[in-house]
Design a protein around this motif. Structure first.
Motif, PDB file in Angstrom:
ATOM      1  N   SER A  11       2.974  58.734 -49.087  1.00  0.00           N
ATOM      2  CA  SER A  11       4.215  59.495 -49.210  1.00  0.00           C
ATOM      3  C   SER A  11       4.792  59.805 -47.831  1.00  0.00           C
ATOM      4  O   SER A  11       6.003  59.715 -47.610  1.00  0.00           O
ATOM      5  CB  SER A  11       3.963  60.794 -49.980  1.00  0.00           C
ATOM      6  N   ARG A  12       3.870  60.165 -46.913  1.00  0.00           N
ATOM      7  CA  ARG A  12       4.318  60.478 -45.558  1.00  0.00           C
ATOM      8  C   ARG A  12       4.880  59.245 -44.869  1.00  0.00           C
ATOM      9  O   ARG A  12       5.919  59.298 -44.199  1.00  0.00           O
ATOM     10  CB  ARG A  12       3.139  61.027 -44.735  1.00  0.00           C
ATOM     11  N   ARG A  15       8.325  58.575 -46.231  1.00  0.00           N
ATOM     12  CA  ARG A  15       9.307  59.498 -45.670  1.00  0.00           C
ATOM     13  C   ARG A  15       9.660  59.112 -44.236  1.00  0.00           C
ATOM     14  O   ARG A  15      10.816  59.217 -43.822  1.00  0.00           O
ATOM     15  CB  ARG A  15       8.778  60.942 -45.710  1.00  0.00           C
ATOM     16  N   SER A 174      13.051  67.191 -41.157  1.00  0.00           N
ATOM     17  CA  SER A 174      12.064  66.663 -42.106  1.00  0.00           C
ATOM     18  C   SER A 174      10.872  66.026 -41.399  1.00  0.00           C
ATOM     19  O   SER A 174       9.816  65.843 -42.008  1.00  0.00           O
ATOM     20  CB  SER A 174      12.732  65.634 -43.023  1.00  0.00           C
ATOM     21  N   ALA A 180       4.854  69.650 -46.923  1.00  0.00           N
ATOM     22  CA  ALA A 180       5.342  68.383 -47.467  1.00  0.00           C
ATOM     23  C   ALA A 180       6.577  68.592 -48.336  1.00  0.00           C
ATOM     24  O   ALA A 180       7.543  67.810 -48.274  1.00  0.00           O
ATOM     25  CB  ALA A 180       4.242  67.695 -48.273  1.00  0.00           C
ATOM     26  N   TRP A 181       6.577  69.664 -49.135  1.00  0.00           N
ATOM     27  CA  TRP A 181       7.737  69.908 -50.011  1.00  0.00           C
ATOM     28  C   TRP A 181       8.989  70.211 -49.192  1.00  0.00           C
ATOM     29  O   TRP A 181      10.097  69.781 -49.543  1.00  0.00           O
ATOM     30  CB  TRP A 181       7.440  71.054 -50.981  1.00  0.00           C
ATOM     31  N   SER A 183       9.556  69.150 -46.143  1.00  0.00           N
ATOM     32  CA  SER A 183       9.964  67.894 -45.518  1.00  0.00           C
ATOM     33  C   SER A 183      10.774  67.045 -46.487  1.00  0.00           C
ATOM     34  O   SER A 183      11.800  66.465 -46.119  1.00  0.00           O
ATOM     35  CB  SER A 183       8.725  67.120 -45.054  1.00  0.00           C
ATOM     36  N   ARG A 184      10.299  66.994 -47.762  1.00  0.00           N
ATOM     37  CA  ARG A 184      11.022  66.218 -48.771  1.00  0.00           C
ATOM     38  C   ARG A 184      12.397  66.818 -49.051  1.00  0.00           C
ATOM     39  O   ARG A 184      13.371  66.089 -49.263  1.00  0.00           O
ATOM     40  CB  ARG A 184      10.196  66.135 -50.053  1.00  0.00           C
ATOM     41  N   GLY A 188      15.694  64.822 -48.431  1.00  0.00           N
ATOM     42  CA  GLY A 188      16.551  64.585 -49.597  1.00  0.00           C
ATOM     43  C   GLY A 188      17.973  65.070 -49.364  1.00  0.00           C
ATOM     44  O   GLY A 188      18.947  64.385 -49.715  1.00  0.00           O
TER      45      GLY A 188
END
Length: 208
Positions: A11-12, A15, A174, A180-181, A183-184, A188
């Protein structure tokens, strides 16, 4: 044997890839908007200069028409005095010195009986310079409106530059060491604002 990357790592990495693409794209678009703002600013200056030049020309031609009216009025006044005095020879002499533009209106007035208004109110009376003055005045108005429109276009591109700068800020946030949330969320928002900006950019005129 190496361990498979965890879901968090994947996921990282995703991103990071999105962030790099977004940063690169927004940097290019920001530069493009700056370029367009500069070009439209130049177009605005040119249009303002053309409007000013046309306004000067209109003033010159209007002065020419005003001088012609004054001359025609003076000659006509002499003709009226000669006619009133019954001096037909002098009146005829003065008529021969009528300006051609005034002569047309004078003949039209005489054809209507010469009783009311005088030749100066005839539609046929158009002193030299009148049409050119109207033409250049209209051109000046047109170029002035065009300059204002170009100025607005430059401002629109400048505002869009600010919008893309916001995308760069959100994307940079980000990438910081945050939850993590969070950053998302920042990424986004950056993607969303960037898409909105691109959509707006596609509606703008382009000047090369």
């Amino acid at each position: 044997m190496s361990e498979a990357p965890s879901d968090g790592t994947r996921s990282r990495d995703l991103r990071d890839i999105v962030a790099v693409v977004l940063l690169s794209t927004m940097a290019v678009l920001t530069a493009w908007c700056g370029f367009q703002a500069s070009k439209w600013g130049g177009e605005m200056s040119i249009a303002f200069s053309q409007a000013s030049s046309a306004r000067v020309q209109a003033t010159n031609y209007d002065g020419q028409a005003r001088d012609q009216r004054q001359f025609d009025l003076t000659v006509y006044a002499s003709w009226v005095e000669a006619t009133a005095a019954g001096n037909e020879q002098l009146a005829a002499f003065i008529e021969e010195r009528f300006h051609p533009d005034f002569r047309v209106a004078f003949d039209a007035w005489q054809a209507q009986g010469g009783d009311e208004g005088g030749p100066f109110v005839q539609d046929e009376y158009v002193p030299a310079g009148t049409e050119q003055a109207a033409e250049y005045s209209a051109r000046a108005d047109e170029k002035f409106a065009e300059a204002l429109e170009n100025n607005q276009r430059g401002d629109d591109y400048s505002l869009l530059t600010v919008l893309f700068a916001l995308v760069l800020f959100l994307t940079a946030m980000s990438q910081r060491k945050i939850a993590a949330w969070a950053s998302r969320v920042f990424l986004g928002l950056g993607v969303l604002v960037g898409l909105v900006g691109v959509g707006i950019l596609l509606t703008f005129p382009i000047r090369i």
